[in-house]
Scaffold this active site. Structure first.
Site, PDB file in Angstrom:
ATOM      1  N   HIS A  29      32.972  50.565  96.934  1.00 29.95           N
ATOM      2  CA  HIS A  29      33.665  51.071  96.940  1.00 29.95           C
ATOM      3  C   HIS A  29      34.821  50.991  97.028  1.00 29.95           C
ATOM      4  CE1 HIS A  29      34.610  55.233  94.703  1.00 29.95           C
ATOM      5  NE2 HIS A  29      34.738  54.906  94.575  1.00 29.95           N
ATOM      6  N   ARG A  40      33.756  55.537  87.692  1.00 26.21           N
ATOM      7  CA  ARG A  40      33.082  56.010  88.712  1.00 26.21           C
ATOM      8  C   ARG A  40      32.134  54.693  87.698  1.00 26.21           C
ATOM      9  NH1 ARG A  40      35.841  57.823  91.601  1.00 26.21           N
ATOM     10  NH2 ARG A  40      36.004  60.374  92.677  1.00 26.21           N
TER      11      ARG A  40
END
Length: 306
Positions: free
Chosen positions: A269, A221
């Site tokens: 991502h 993250r």
């Protein structure tokens, strides 16, 4: 048994159809405000309205491994939250990390620069034992990554909150062994869940403990990393580079320093994407087992945050 699907940013129909195929005795629908109450929910980033309206849920099955966004919602304490264990992501994550390590250690990024300017040059291979790889987080994904890296004869270290025994990996546990783990690491891979304890864990103090010429790979993250601290350590020369796949704000804002920094590789991502068929099959197995009163893996401990 009634199941409702609510997936922000996901096309609902393929998920609904796949769930109907796996659970033919159940009624599966895409959630709409005002729908009848369901027994279970399959979700990705649902709004608070969904939680408020679906007041009879026994369990919520998240279609991703990370539940940090879900835990920000007000969810009744008696509703079980379940994350996927893999969903086809482990192999993707392992190949992504191995690629990032290989690109750095073999200096393939430098070769790319050479080719662009028309230069035909060789560099002396660098010994793998000079690049110990430290994996933060030894859950399902972390274990797979650590073992994949070990197959290429790198020294591999692992750090986790609780003791983990992973073949081929030198394990470190808890806060008391964290600094020793960092000092023994040259390439740092973050695969931690995002919790209050792990937020900003990669900062100036911790990253400075990495061996000189350290390299950072973040596939967990964005909030694990203090952006400006990474840039400062790259500019100082203590760190050699970084491969970043996750960010505090996504998409990465235009003008952010990461876009054009010569020592940072950015990807959108995409290190590991949830595979729908594998995920639905896993959710169906867990749901059937739970209905039979059997224990299931992936139940989230809200105090730990994962």
């Amino acid at each position: 048994m009634r199941i409702t699907f609510c997936g922000t940013g996901s096309k609902a129909d393929p998920w609904v159809q796949a769930l109907r195929t796996e659970l033919p005795q159940s009624t599966v629908t895409e959630w709409k405000s005002g729908d009848p109450l369901a027994d279970y929910a399959v979700v990705w980033a649902p709004p608070q309205q969904f939680i408020d309206e679906q007041s009879a849920l026994k369990g919520i099955f998240n279609i991703g491994a990370g539940v940090d966004a879900l835990l920000k919602l007000r969810i009744p304490a008696d509703v079980m939250i379940v994350r996927i264990d893999d969903g086809g992501m482990a192999a993707q994550m392992a190949e992504f990390v191995v690629h990032a390590i290989t690109r750095h250690v073999r200096e393939l990024d430098r070769y790319e620069e050479d080719i662009r300017r028309g230069a035909w040059e060789f560099r002396k291979p660098r010994p793998r034992d000079e690049f110990p790889v430290g994996v933060m987080g030894l859950g399902v994904l972390g274990k797979r990554v650590a073992q994949a890296v070990a197959q290429f004869d790198y020294p591999v270290l692992g750090w986790s909150r609780t003791p983990k025994d992973v073949p081929g990996v030198r394990s470190f546990t808890g806060h008391e062994q964290f600094n020793d783990f960092l000092r023994a690491t040259r390439i740092l891979v973050c695969l931690l869940p995002l919790t209050d304890e792990t937020r900003d864990i990669m900062n100036s103090q911790t990253l400075s403990l990495l061996q000189p010429g350290g390299y950072v790979i973040n596939v967990a993250r964005g909030a694990h990393l203090v952006d400006e601290d990474l840039v400062a350590l790259l500019d100082s020369g203590h760190l050699a580079g970084a491969a970043l796949d996750v960010f505090r704000t996504e998409p990465l804002p235009a003008g952010h320093a990461f876009w054009k920094h010569p020592k940072i590789t950015v990807t959108p991502h995409t290190s590991a994407r949830t595979l729908r068929d594998e995920t639905v099959a896993q959710i169906a197995r867990k749901l059937r087992a739970f209905e039979r009163g059997e224990p299931i893996a992936g139940v989230v401990d809200r105090l730990r945050g994962y």
